[in-house]
Enzyme design. Structure first.
Site, mmCIF file in Angstrom:
data_model
loop_
_atom_site.group_PDB
_atom_site.id
_atom_site.type_symbol
_atom_site.label_atom_id
_atom_site.label_comp_id
_atom_site.label_asym_id
_atom_site.label_seq_id
_atom_site.Cartn_x
_atom_site.Cartn_y
_atom_site.Cartn_z
ATOM 1 N N GLU A 172 0.803 -1.113 -0.093
ATOM 2 C CA GLU A 172 0.165 -0.066 0.002
ATOM 3 C C GLU A 172 0.704 1.196 -0.059
ATOM 4 O O GLU A 172 0.714 1.841 0.812
ATOM 5 C CB GLU A 172 -1.089 0.020 1.273
ATOM 6 C CG GLU A 172 -1.749 -1.310 1.147
ATOM 7 C CD GLU A 172 -3.247 -1.135 2.305
ATOM 8 O OE1 GLU A 172 -3.102 -0.042 3.103
ATOM 9 O OE2 GLU A 172 -3.993 -1.803 2.183
ATOM 10 N N GLU A 379 -5.308 -8.670 1.202
ATOM 11 C CA GLU A 379 -5.894 -8.322 2.281
ATOM 12 C C GLU A 379 -7.442 -7.969 2.117
ATOM 13 O O GLU A 379 -7.856 -7.616 0.975
ATOM 14 C CB GLU A 379 -5.248 -7.160 2.854
ATOM 15 C CG GLU A 379 -4.048 -7.236 3.521
ATOM 16 C CD GLU A 379 -3.444 -5.735 4.241
ATOM 17 O OE1 GLU A 379 -4.372 -4.986 4.703
ATOM 18 O OE2 GLU A 379 -2.301 -5.664 4.274
HETATM 19 C C1 GBH Z 1 -4.501 -2.077 5.430
HETATM 20 O O1 GBH Z 1 -4.681 -0.616 5.489
HETATM 21 C C2 GBH Z 1 -3.083 -2.340 5.995
HETATM 22 O O2 GBH Z 1 -2.326 -2.793 4.868
HETATM 23 C C3 GBH Z 1 -3.012 -2.967 7.216
HETATM 24 O O3 GBH Z 1 -1.753 -3.141 7.796
HETATM 25 C C4 GBH Z 1 -4.246 -2.543 8.102
HETATM 26 O O4 GBH Z 1 -4.195 -3.185 9.522
HETATM 27 C C5 GBH Z 1 -5.496 -2.946 7.403
HETATM 28 O O5 GBH Z 1 -5.588 -2.555 6.109
HETATM 29 C C6 GBH Z 1 -6.983 -2.650 8.050
HETATM 30 O O6 GBH Z 1 -7.116 -1.260 8.330
HETATM 31 O O7 GBH Z 1 -8.090 8.069 3.743
HETATM 32 O O8 GBH Z 1 -10.199 8.526 3.423
HETATM 33 O O9 GBH Z 1 -8.972 6.959 2.031
HETATM 34 C C7 GBH Z 1 -5.835 -0.059 4.995
HETATM 35 C C8 GBH Z 1 -5.799 1.425 4.853
HETATM 36 C C9 GBH Z 1 -7.781 2.244 5.101
HETATM 37 C C10 GBH Z 1 -6.427 3.248 3.507
HETATM 38 C C11 GBH Z 1 -8.931 2.903 4.518
HETATM 39 C C12 GBH Z 1 -7.568 4.243 3.316
HETATM 40 C C13 GBH Z 1 -9.726 4.977 3.795
HETATM 41 C C14 GBH Z 1 -9.818 6.236 4.464
HETATM 42 N N1 GBH Z 1 -7.024 2.047 4.210
HETATM 43 N N2 GBH Z 1 -8.590 4.288 4.224
HETATM 44 S S1 GBH Z 1 -9.326 7.608 3.253
#
Ligand code: GBH
Length: 482
Positions: A172, A379
């Site tokens: 990511e 994931e």
């Molecule tokens: C993943 O991140 C990670 O790889 C993992 O480590 C983590 O534990 C898991 O998911 C659960 O969170 O900024 O408005 O777009 C996911 C990260 C979460 C990033 C949702 C984008 C949306 C909010 N994503 N987020 S926004």
């Protein structure tokens, strides 16, 4: 078969990989052991106000000491594969120079144990934990960091490459660049639009250089990849303004990585939207795009929830950005005039909407645009407020429903031609959920952080059957057997 009265159990292709995932800083603990030095996440979590309740990854799920038991658990749960990440500052404490053997030895032992128990290791080189020394030298905003990353990739693959068949460069990079340097809700907590865009390019470059290293070090049978958190962007209405908001978020959320990595370069509209923030001509040097577009064997996709947008500024029905520390800074440089909405449907403990059609649409979009790209869902999962029942069990029917829905979406994409090779549940264990600390439980296995006791949730037992049979069974209500 298509005319069957009750829905047939969904069978997956032979060889489909069933796994579960973790990341080093979220599970390992042992933050100062065997020569490990702070990463940006150690610094960030130890800075008051950055992480909910002041939680840190110092101990986490103590996987560093309990990996043997955890691998035994994986085998008991019929997992075919384990996706883990490697802590850079455990291997190279300063981010430079020779490896610390004691640090590398942990991953040697982990891989040995996995192979011994018949669980395929799937290694990610970077899941957000940059050595602090490299951040002090500029972090992902400077070109030195991709160079250091390529050296680190060489050290790790020379040590483990003969026994680990799947390698991922970055997890990511959108989060590293735009949450780390844009909104600042992730480490290193910087809020600089130009730096976020520079970081995105340097992460792309780090990926490309590492792929070059991996291809020269690894056996020909090894599969290389990158994992992206692709956003399934949907416009709130069909108005031109809302459709353009969706285009802007798709550019700085998805195509900023997909474009250069899959050989199409940076999209023109992204360059136009962000040209006032960064000098792209100076940032992208001759030869960079060739390096970034080196062929990969798999594209890893992480998906949790769709992204619903309209033109505007206010996002009243959403928690402020991703993380505890609400940020006034946008993680979408050049596309600040976009409002985010909660998608319809029920939500998880993260207040993310449950919508498996987003996963289907995402897989089909990649398949349509790049029919030759093989994908892996690296994931997918959900946080719920799990608790131990008086009987000592953890009953999480909503997580089972979430997994079932998303696995049927994967199955439908497969039936419609998408080349999906496997699925990794996030996460094997409850763990340190970044800026939310230990307040959110994504695990299939419950962790009591006081005692470090592990208890597989009902969803873990359910998933174990899916993995064993390579089949998604009918939901209980419709199974036709009592
Ligand atoms: C993943 O991140 C990670 O790889 C993992 O480590 C983590 O534990 C898991 O998911 C659960 O969170 O900024 O408005 O777009 C996911 C990260 C979460 C990033 C949702 C984008 C949306 C909010 N994503 N987020 S926004």
């Amino acid at each position: 078969a298509e005319a069957a009265a009750s829905p047939a159990a969904l069978r997956f292709p032979p060889g489909f990989v069933w796994g579960a995932a973790t990341a080093a800083y979220q599970v390992e603990g042992a933050a100062a052991e065997d020569g490990r030095t702070p990463s940006i996440w150690d610094t960030f979590s130890h800075t008051p106000g950055r992480v909910l309740n002041g939680d840190t990854g110092d101990i986490a799920a103590d996987h560093y000491h309990r990996y043997r038991d955890d691998v035994a658990l994986m085998r008991d749960l019929n997992l075919g594969a384990y996706r883990f990440s490697i802590s850079w500052s455990r291997v190279q404490p300063t981010g430079r120079g020779p490896a610390v053997q004691r640090g590398l030895d942990f991953y040697r032992r982990l891989v040995d144990e996995l192979l011994d128990k018949g669980v395929t290791p799937v290694a990610t080189l970077y899941h957000w934990d940059l050595p602090q020394e490299l951040e002090d030298a500029g972090g992902w905003t400077v070109r030195e960091t991709p160079e250091r990353f390529a050296e680190y990739a060489e050290i790790v693959t020379r040590a483990l490459g003969d026994r680990v068949p799947y390698w991922t460069t970055l997890n990511e990079p959108w989060c590293s660049a735009f949450l780390g340097y844009g909104s600042g809700v992730h480490a290193p907590g910087r809020t600089e639009p130009e730096s976020a865009l520079r970081a995105a390019h340097h992460l792309n470059l780090a990926h490309g250089r590492a792929i070059g290293v991996l291809r020269s070090v690894l056996p020909a049978t090894a599969r290389t990849s990158i994992t992206l958190n692709l956003h399934q962007v949907r416009a709130h209405s069909r108005s031109d303004a809302d459709l353009d908001a969706a285009r802007r978020i798709d550019a700085v959320g998805n195509r900023v990585f997909l474009g250069p990595i899959l050989g199409d370069g940076y999209p023109e509209d992204l360059l136009a939207d962000t040209g006032h923030l960064v000098d792209w001509d100076a940032l992208v040097r001759p030869g960079d795009l060739e390096e970034i577009s080196r062929p990969i064997d798999l594209l890893g996709i992480n998906y949790y929830t769709p992204t619903l947008v309209s033109d505007g500024r206010e996002s009243p029905d959403l928690p402020r950005e991703d993380g505890h520390g609400a940020s006034d800074h946008s993680p979408w440089p050049g596309s600040e005039h976009v409002a985010f909405h909660l998608s319809p449907g029920e939500t998880t403990a993260m207040r993310w909407a449950v919508d498996a059609t987003g996963l289907y649409d995402l897989l089909m979009r990649v398949h349509r645009e790049h029919p030759d790209v093989a994908m892996m869902v690296t994931e997918n999962g959900a946080a719920y407020d799990d608790y131990i029942s008086p009987e000592g069990t953890i009953n999480d029917p909503r997580r089972i429903a979430y997994l079932r829905g998303h696995l049927s979406a994967v199955h439908r994409a497969l039936a419609d031609g998408a080349d999906v090779r496997g699925y990794f549940l996030w996460s094997l264990l409850d763990n340190f959920e970044w800026s939310y600390g230990y307040s959110k439980r994504f695990g299939a296995v419950y962790v009591d952080f006081g005692t470090q006791r592990r208890i597989p949730k009902q969803s873990a037992h359910w998933y174990a059957e899916v993995a064993r049979d390579n089949v998604l069974p009918d939901p209980p209500e419709e199974a036709g057997r009592s």
